[in-house]
Design an enzyme around this catalytic site. Structure first.
Site, PDB file in Angstrom:
ATOM      1  N   PRO A 107       0.928  -1.209  -0.094  1.00  0.00           N
ATOM      2  CA  PRO A 107      -0.066  -0.178   0.055  1.00  0.00           C
ATOM      3  C   PRO A 107       0.930   1.260   0.038  1.00  0.00           C
ATOM      4  CG  PRO A 107      -0.624  -1.536   1.595  1.00  0.00           C
ATOM      5  CD  PRO A 107       0.512  -2.020   1.160  1.00  0.00           C
ATOM      6  N   THR A 108       0.306   2.434  -0.836  1.00  0.00           N
ATOM      7  CA  THR A 108       0.887   3.478  -0.711  1.00  0.00           C
ATOM      8  C   THR A 108       0.972   4.228   0.641  1.00  0.00           C
ATOM      9  OG1 THR A 108       0.552   3.699  -3.088  1.00  0.00           O
ATOM     10  CG2 THR A 108       1.251   5.794  -2.009  1.00  0.00           C
ATOM     11  N   GLY A 109       2.011   4.830   1.081  1.00  0.00           N
ATOM     12  CA  GLY A 109       2.029   5.372   2.512  1.00  0.00           C
ATOM     13  C   GLY A 109       1.797   4.417   3.580  1.00  0.00           C
ATOM     14  N   CYS A 110       2.279   3.166   3.311  1.00  0.00           N
ATOM     15  CA  CYS A 110       2.215   2.116   4.521  1.00  0.00           C
ATOM     16  C   CYS A 110       3.374   2.399   5.131  1.00  0.00           C
ATOM     17  CB  CYS A 110       2.233   0.931   3.512  1.00  0.00           C
ATOM     18  SG  CYS A 110       1.776  -0.524   4.909  1.00  0.00           S
ATOM     19  N   VAL A 111       3.033   2.782   6.542  1.00  0.00           N
ATOM     20  CA  VAL A 111       4.393   2.925   7.457  1.00  0.00           C
ATOM     21  C   VAL A 111       4.593   2.027   8.376  1.00  0.00           C
ATOM     22  CG1 VAL A 111       5.346   5.416   6.911  1.00  0.00           C
ATOM     23  CG2 VAL A 111       2.900   4.965   8.147  1.00  0.00           C
TER      24      VAL A 111
END
Lengths: 111, 99, 124
Positions: A107-111
Protein backbone atom coordinates in the site's frame (compact mmCIF):
# COMPACT_ATOMS: atom_id res chain seq x y z
CA UNK A 1 14.46 -11.22 -9.00
CA UNK A 2 13.15 -13.96 -6.64
CA UNK A 3 10.47 -16.34 -7.82
CA UNK A 4 7.85 -18.57 -6.28
CA UNK A 5 6.91 -21.97 -7.68
CA UNK A 6 3.25 -22.96 -7.70
CA UNK A 7 1.93 -26.05 -9.54
CA UNK A 8 5.13 -26.23 -11.57
CA UNK A 9 4.82 -22.66 -12.73
CA UNK A 10 7.16 -19.85 -11.74
CA UNK A 11 5.97 -16.40 -10.66
CA UNK A 12 8.09 -13.31 -10.27
CA UNK A 13 8.06 -11.53 -6.89
CA UNK A 14 9.96 -8.62 -5.38
CA UNK A 15 12.41 -8.91 -2.46
CA UNK A 16 9.57 -8.74 0.06
CA UNK A 17 7.54 -11.42 -1.66
CA UNK A 18 4.94 -9.25 -3.41
CA UNK A 19 3.88 -10.44 -6.85
CA UNK A 20 5.41 -8.29 -9.57
CA UNK A 21 2.62 -8.84 -12.08
CA UNK A 22 -0.92 -8.29 -10.89
CA UNK A 23 -2.23 -10.56 -13.63
CA UNK A 24 -0.22 -13.57 -12.30
CA UNK A 25 -2.55 -13.90 -9.35
CA UNK A 26 -4.82 -16.89 -8.82
CA UNK A 27 -6.18 -18.72 -5.77
CA UNK A 28 -3.35 -21.25 -5.77
CA UNK A 29 -0.73 -18.51 -5.82
CA UNK A 30 -2.61 -16.76 -3.01
CA UNK A 31 -2.64 -19.98 -0.98
CA UNK A 32 1.07 -20.39 -1.53
CA UNK A 33 1.87 -16.84 -0.39
CA UNK A 34 -0.44 -17.31 2.60
CA UNK A 35 1.52 -20.42 3.63
CA UNK A 36 4.79 -18.51 3.50
CA UNK A 37 3.12 -15.93 5.76
CA UNK A 38 1.86 -18.65 8.13
CA UNK A 39 -1.74 -17.73 7.41
CA UNK A 40 -4.24 -20.57 7.05
CA UNK A 41 -6.82 -19.25 4.65
CA UNK A 42 -10.47 -19.45 5.74
CA UNK A 43 -13.62 -17.97 4.20
CA UNK A 44 -13.08 -14.91 6.35
CA UNK A 45 -9.59 -14.47 4.93
CA UNK A 46 -10.83 -14.87 1.37
CA UNK A 47 -13.54 -12.31 2.00
CA UNK A 48 -10.89 -9.69 2.84
CA UNK A 49 -8.61 -10.73 -0.02
CA UNK A 50 -11.49 -10.56 -2.50
CA UNK A 51 -12.47 -7.18 -1.12
CA UNK A 52 -8.91 -5.90 -1.61
CA UNK A 53 -8.81 -7.11 -5.20
CA UNK A 54 -12.12 -5.40 -5.86
CA UNK A 55 -10.84 -2.20 -4.26
CA UNK A 56 -7.69 -2.26 -6.35
CA UNK A 57 -9.66 -2.95 -9.50
CA UNK A 58 -11.79 0.11 -8.83
CA UNK A 59 -9.20 2.60 -7.55
CA UNK A 60 -5.82 1.27 -8.78
CA UNK A 61 -4.26 1.46 -5.33
CA UNK A 62 -4.01 -0.77 -2.29
CA UNK A 63 -5.81 1.05 0.54
CA UNK A 64 -4.16 2.22 3.76
CA UNK A 65 -5.21 0.18 6.82
CA UNK A 66 -7.50 2.89 8.14
CA UNK A 67 -9.23 3.17 4.77
CA UNK A 68 -9.50 -0.59 4.38
CA UNK A 69 -11.01 -0.96 7.84
CA UNK A 70 -13.61 1.70 7.16
CA UNK A 71 -14.47 0.37 3.72
CA UNK A 72 -14.85 -3.19 5.00
CA UNK A 73 -17.10 -1.93 7.78
CA UNK A 74 -19.26 -0.27 5.20
CA UNK A 75 -19.52 -3.34 3.02
CA UNK A 76 -19.37 -6.28 5.44
CA UNK A 77 -20.60 -4.74 8.69
CA UNK A 78 -19.03 -3.23 11.82
CA UNK A 79 -18.14 -6.63 13.34
CA UNK A 80 -15.66 -7.02 10.48
CA UNK A 81 -14.77 -3.39 9.91
CA UNK A 82 -12.51 -3.09 12.93
CA UNK A 83 -8.79 -3.54 13.29
CA UNK A 84 -9.06 -6.25 15.95
CA UNK A 85 -10.93 -8.54 13.57
CA UNK A 86 -8.57 -7.81 10.70
CA UNK A 87 -5.40 -8.24 12.77
CA UNK A 88 -6.68 -11.58 14.04
CA UNK A 89 -6.93 -12.73 10.44
CA UNK A 90 -3.66 -11.13 9.35
CA UNK A 91 -1.41 -10.71 12.41
CA UNK A 92 1.34 -8.86 10.55
CA UNK A 93 -1.01 -6.14 9.37
CA UNK A 94 -4.13 -6.46 7.26
CA UNK A 95 -2.93 -4.04 4.61
CA UNK A 96 0.55 -5.46 4.26
CA UNK A 97 -0.12 -9.15 4.65
CA UNK A 98 -3.54 -9.33 3.02
CA UNK A 99 -2.32 -7.22 0.10
CA UNK A 100 0.55 -9.61 -0.45
CA UNK A 101 -1.81 -12.58 -0.49
CA UNK A 102 -4.17 -10.64 -2.78
CA UNK A 103 -1.32 -10.13 -5.24
CA UNK A 104 -1.38 -6.35 -4.87
CA UNK A 105 1.56 -3.98 -4.48
CA UNK A 106 2.45 -2.75 -1.02
CA UNK A 107 0.00 0.00 0.00
CA UNK A 108 1.06 3.57 -0.74
CA UNK A 109 1.98 5.38 2.43
CA UNK A 110 2.22 2.15 4.37
CA UNK A 111 4.42 3.03 7.35
CA UNK B 1 2.44 34.97 0.64
CA UNK B 2 5.43 34.60 -1.67
CA UNK B 3 4.93 33.60 -5.31
CA UNK B 4 7.96 32.23 -7.12
CA UNK B 5 7.97 31.95 -10.91
CA UNK B 6 10.83 30.25 -12.75
CA UNK B 7 9.49 29.80 -16.29
CA UNK B 8 9.83 32.17 -19.23
CA UNK B 9 6.61 34.15 -19.75
CA UNK B 10 6.99 33.58 -23.49
CA UNK B 11 6.68 29.79 -23.34
CA UNK B 12 4.63 29.25 -20.18
CA UNK B 13 1.43 30.65 -18.65
CA UNK B 14 2.80 30.37 -15.10
CA UNK B 15 3.38 34.10 -14.62
CA UNK B 16 0.00 34.97 -16.07
CA UNK B 17 -1.84 32.51 -13.81
CA UNK B 18 0.18 33.67 -10.82
CA UNK B 19 -0.78 37.30 -11.41
CA UNK B 20 -4.46 36.42 -11.86
CA UNK B 21 -4.64 34.14 -8.81
CA UNK B 22 -2.38 36.01 -6.38
CA UNK B 23 -3.96 38.26 -3.78
CA UNK B 24 -3.19 41.94 -3.29
CA UNK B 25 -0.19 42.57 -1.05
CA UNK B 26 1.73 39.40 -1.88
CA UNK B 27 5.34 39.16 -2.98
CA UNK B 28 6.41 37.92 -6.41
CA UNK B 29 9.93 36.71 -7.09
CA UNK B 30 11.17 36.06 -10.62
CA UNK B 31 13.99 33.54 -10.90
CA UNK B 32 15.68 31.45 -13.62
CA UNK B 33 14.01 31.93 -17.04
CA UNK B 34 11.23 34.01 -15.48
CA UNK B 35 13.67 36.92 -15.12
CA UNK B 36 13.11 37.67 -18.82
CA UNK B 37 9.72 39.03 -17.70
CA UNK B 38 11.52 41.78 -15.76
CA UNK B 39 13.00 43.28 -18.91
CA UNK B 40 11.46 46.49 -20.24
CA UNK B 41 9.99 46.72 -23.73
CA UNK B 42 8.83 43.12 -24.20
CA UNK B 43 5.40 41.72 -25.10
CA UNK B 44 4.77 40.83 -21.44
CA UNK B 45 5.61 44.22 -19.93
CA UNK B 46 1.90 44.99 -19.52
CA UNK B 47 1.41 41.83 -17.50
CA UNK B 48 4.36 42.70 -15.26
CA UNK B 49 3.06 46.27 -14.78
CA UNK B 50 -0.25 44.72 -13.75
CA UNK B 51 1.67 42.52 -11.29
CA UNK B 52 3.40 45.60 -9.87
CA UNK B 53 0.02 47.09 -8.95
CA UNK B 54 -0.78 44.00 -6.93
CA UNK B 55 2.52 42.71 -5.51
CA UNK B 56 5.99 43.78 -4.57
CA UNK B 57 7.96 42.33 -7.49
CA UNK B 58 11.53 41.06 -7.13
CA UNK B 59 13.98 39.54 -9.61
CA UNK B 60 16.99 37.41 -8.78
CA UNK B 61 20.03 39.40 -9.79
CA UNK B 62 22.44 36.50 -10.57
CA UNK B 63 19.88 35.03 -12.97
CA UNK B 64 19.48 38.39 -14.75
CA UNK B 65 23.24 38.84 -15.03
CA UNK B 66 23.77 35.31 -16.29
CA UNK B 67 21.32 35.99 -19.12
CA UNK B 68 22.78 39.36 -19.99
CA UNK B 69 19.58 41.29 -19.25
CA UNK B 70 20.39 43.01 -15.96
CA UNK B 71 20.59 46.48 -17.52
CA UNK B 72 17.06 47.23 -18.76
CA UNK B 73 14.51 46.45 -16.10
CA UNK B 74 10.91 47.60 -15.77
CA UNK B 75 10.69 50.37 -13.20
CA UNK B 76 9.49 49.24 -9.77
CA UNK B 77 11.13 45.83 -9.78
CA UNK B 78 13.54 45.24 -6.89
CA UNK B 79 16.72 43.26 -7.41
CA UNK B 80 17.67 40.64 -4.84
CA UNK B 81 20.64 38.34 -4.37
CA UNK B 82 20.48 34.86 -2.82
CA UNK B 83 20.39 36.33 0.68
CA UNK B 84 17.44 38.47 -0.36
CA UNK B 85 15.76 35.34 -1.75
CA UNK B 86 16.08 33.63 1.63
CA UNK B 87 14.76 36.73 3.43
CA UNK B 88 11.69 36.74 1.20
CA UNK B 89 11.02 33.09 2.00
CA UNK B 90 11.34 33.61 5.74
CA UNK B 91 9.38 36.86 5.69
CA UNK B 92 6.31 35.19 4.13
CA UNK B 93 4.14 32.60 5.88
CA UNK B 94 3.69 30.47 2.78
CA UNK B 95 5.23 30.08 -0.63
CA UNK B 96 3.81 28.92 -3.94
CA UNK B 97 6.19 27.85 -6.68
CA UNK B 98 4.48 28.25 -10.05
CA UNK B 99 6.49 25.42 -11.60
CA UNK C 1 3.27 16.51 11.85
CA UNK C 2 1.11 18.84 13.91
CA UNK C 3 2.76 21.18 16.36
CA UNK C 4 0.94 21.73 19.65
CA UNK C 5 -1.69 19.27 18.42
CA UNK C 6 -3.14 21.87 16.08
CA UNK C 7 -4.42 20.75 12.72
CA UNK C 8 -2.73 22.54 9.85
CA UNK C 9 -4.20 23.47 6.53
CA UNK C 10 -2.35 21.75 3.68
CA UNK C 11 -3.14 22.57 0.08
CA UNK C 12 -1.75 20.68 -2.89
CA UNK C 13 -1.62 22.97 -5.92
CA UNK C 14 -1.70 20.91 -9.12
CA UNK C 15 -0.96 22.63 -12.41
CA UNK C 16 0.38 19.90 -14.73
CA UNK C 17 -1.35 17.50 -17.11
CA UNK C 18 -1.15 13.87 -16.00
CA UNK C 19 1.27 11.93 -18.29
CA UNK C 20 3.66 14.45 -19.86
CA UNK C 21 5.53 14.86 -16.59
CA UNK C 22 5.57 12.95 -13.32
CA UNK C 23 4.24 15.87 -11.21
CA UNK C 24 0.61 14.71 -11.13
CA UNK C 25 1.38 11.18 -9.99
CA UNK C 26 3.93 12.39 -7.44
CA UNK C 27 1.42 14.83 -6.02
CA UNK C 28 -1.25 12.14 -5.71
CA UNK C 29 1.14 9.84 -3.87
CA UNK C 30 2.10 12.54 -1.39
CA UNK C 31 -1.59 13.34 -0.90
CA UNK C 32 -2.31 9.71 0.01
CA UNK C 33 0.58 9.66 2.48
CA UNK C 34 -0.43 12.99 4.01
CA UNK C 35 -3.92 11.60 4.58
CA UNK C 36 -2.48 9.39 7.32
CA UNK C 37 -1.57 12.41 9.45
CA UNK C 38 -5.08 13.75 10.12
CA UNK C 39 -4.46 17.22 8.75
CA UNK C 40 -6.83 19.54 6.91
CA UNK C 41 -5.94 18.59 3.34
CA UNK C 42 -7.31 20.15 0.19
CA UNK C 43 -6.42 19.87 -3.49
CA UNK C 44 -6.51 22.64 -6.05
CA UNK C 45 -6.38 22.06 -9.79
CA UNK C 46 -5.25 24.99 -11.92
CA UNK C 47 -4.12 25.41 -15.53
CA UNK C 48 -3.37 22.01 -17.14
CA UNK C 49 -3.83 20.41 -13.72
CA UNK C 50 -7.55 20.16 -14.48
CA UNK C 51 -6.70 17.50 -17.10
CA UNK C 52 -5.78 15.18 -14.22
CA UNK C 53 -9.48 14.89 -13.43
CA UNK C 54 -10.64 14.35 -17.02
CA UNK C 55 -13.03 11.43 -17.44
CA UNK C 56 -12.26 8.65 -19.88
CA UNK C 57 -8.46 8.34 -19.58
CA UNK C 58 -7.20 5.17 -21.33
CA UNK C 59 -3.46 4.68 -20.92
CA UNK C 60 -2.98 1.20 -22.34
CA UNK C 61 -1.57 2.55 -25.59
CA UNK C 62 1.17 4.54 -23.85
CA UNK C 63 1.99 1.69 -21.47
CA UNK C 64 1.63 3.91 -18.44
CA UNK C 65 -0.43 3.25 -15.35
CA UNK C 66 -3.79 4.99 -15.44
CA UNK C 67 -3.96 6.62 -12.01
CA UNK C 68 -7.09 8.63 -12.68
CA UNK C 69 -9.39 6.14 -10.84
CA UNK C 70 -7.39 6.86 -7.70
CA UNK C 71 -8.87 10.37 -7.44
CA UNK C 72 -12.18 8.66 -6.73
CA UNK C 73 -10.56 6.90 -3.76
CA UNK C 74 -9.74 10.21 -2.06
CA UNK C 75 -13.17 10.43 -0.45
CA UNK C 76 -12.41 7.18 1.43
CA UNK C 77 -9.23 8.85 2.68
CA UNK C 78 -11.39 11.72 4.03
CA UNK C 79 -10.03 14.11 1.44
CA UNK C 80 -13.14 15.81 0.19
CA UNK C 81 -12.02 19.34 -0.60
CA UNK C 82 -11.21 19.47 -4.29
CA UNK C 83 -11.14 22.86 -5.96
CA UNK C 84 -10.97 23.47 -9.68
CA UNK C 85 -10.10 26.71 -11.46
CA UNK C 86 -13.10 27.99 -13.41
CA UNK C 87 -11.01 29.80 -16.03
CA UNK C 88 -8.91 26.66 -16.61
CA UNK C 89 -11.83 24.34 -17.36
CA UNK C 90 -13.51 26.97 -19.52
CA UNK C 91 -10.35 27.63 -21.52
CA UNK C 92 -10.08 23.89 -22.18
CA UNK C 93 -13.67 23.47 -23.29
CA UNK C 94 -14.53 21.40 -20.21
CA UNK C 95 -17.37 21.49 -17.72
CA UNK C 96 -17.89 19.79 -14.36
CA UNK C 97 -19.56 16.82 -16.09
CA UNK C 98 -16.25 16.05 -17.82
CA UNK C 99 -14.52 15.50 -14.47
CA UNK C 100 -14.40 12.14 -12.71
CA UNK C 101 -14.97 13.40 -9.16
CA UNK C 102 -17.15 15.98 -7.47
CA UNK C 103 -15.37 19.30 -7.21
CA UNK C 104 -15.95 22.89 -6.21
CA UNK C 105 -15.38 25.26 -9.10
CA UNK C 106 -13.88 28.62 -8.10
CA UNK C 107 -12.59 31.56 -10.08
CA UNK C 108 -8.93 32.53 -9.88
CA UNK C 109 -9.32 35.21 -7.25
CA UNK C 110 -11.38 32.93 -4.98
CA UNK C 111 -8.72 30.25 -5.35
CA UNK C 112 -6.02 32.78 -4.54
CA UNK C 113 -7.87 33.74 -1.40
CA UNK C 114 -8.06 30.09 -0.30
CA UNK C 115 -4.34 29.67 -0.99
CA UNK C 116 -3.65 32.66 1.21
CA UNK C 117 -5.46 30.96 4.10
CA UNK C 118 -3.24 27.85 4.07
CA UNK C 119 -0.49 26.93 6.51
CA UNK C 120 1.37 24.88 3.93
CA UNK C 121 1.27 24.97 0.14
CA UNK C 122 2.68 22.06 -1.85
CA UNK C 123 3.35 23.07 -5.45
CA UNK C 124 3.21 20.52 -8.26
Amino acid sequence: MPNIEVNGKSYETDEEGYLVNLADWNKDVADHIAQTENVAMTDQHWEVVDFLRGYYDEYQIAPAVRVLTKAIGKKLGPDKGNSQYLYELFPYGPAKQACKIAGLPKPTGCV
Amino acid sequence: MLHIVNKSPFTHSALDTCVQVGQQGGDLLLIEDAVYAAVAGTAVERLVRHALQRFRVFALSPDLEARGVAGQLIEGITLVDYTGFVELVTHNKTCQSWL
Amino acid sequence: MSEEGRTKKFMFVNRKAPYGTVYALESLEVVLITAAFDQDVSLAFLDDGVYQLRKGQQTKGIETKNFSPTYRALEGYDIEKLYVEKEAIEARGLSEEDLLVEVTVLDRQALGKLMDEQDVLLSF
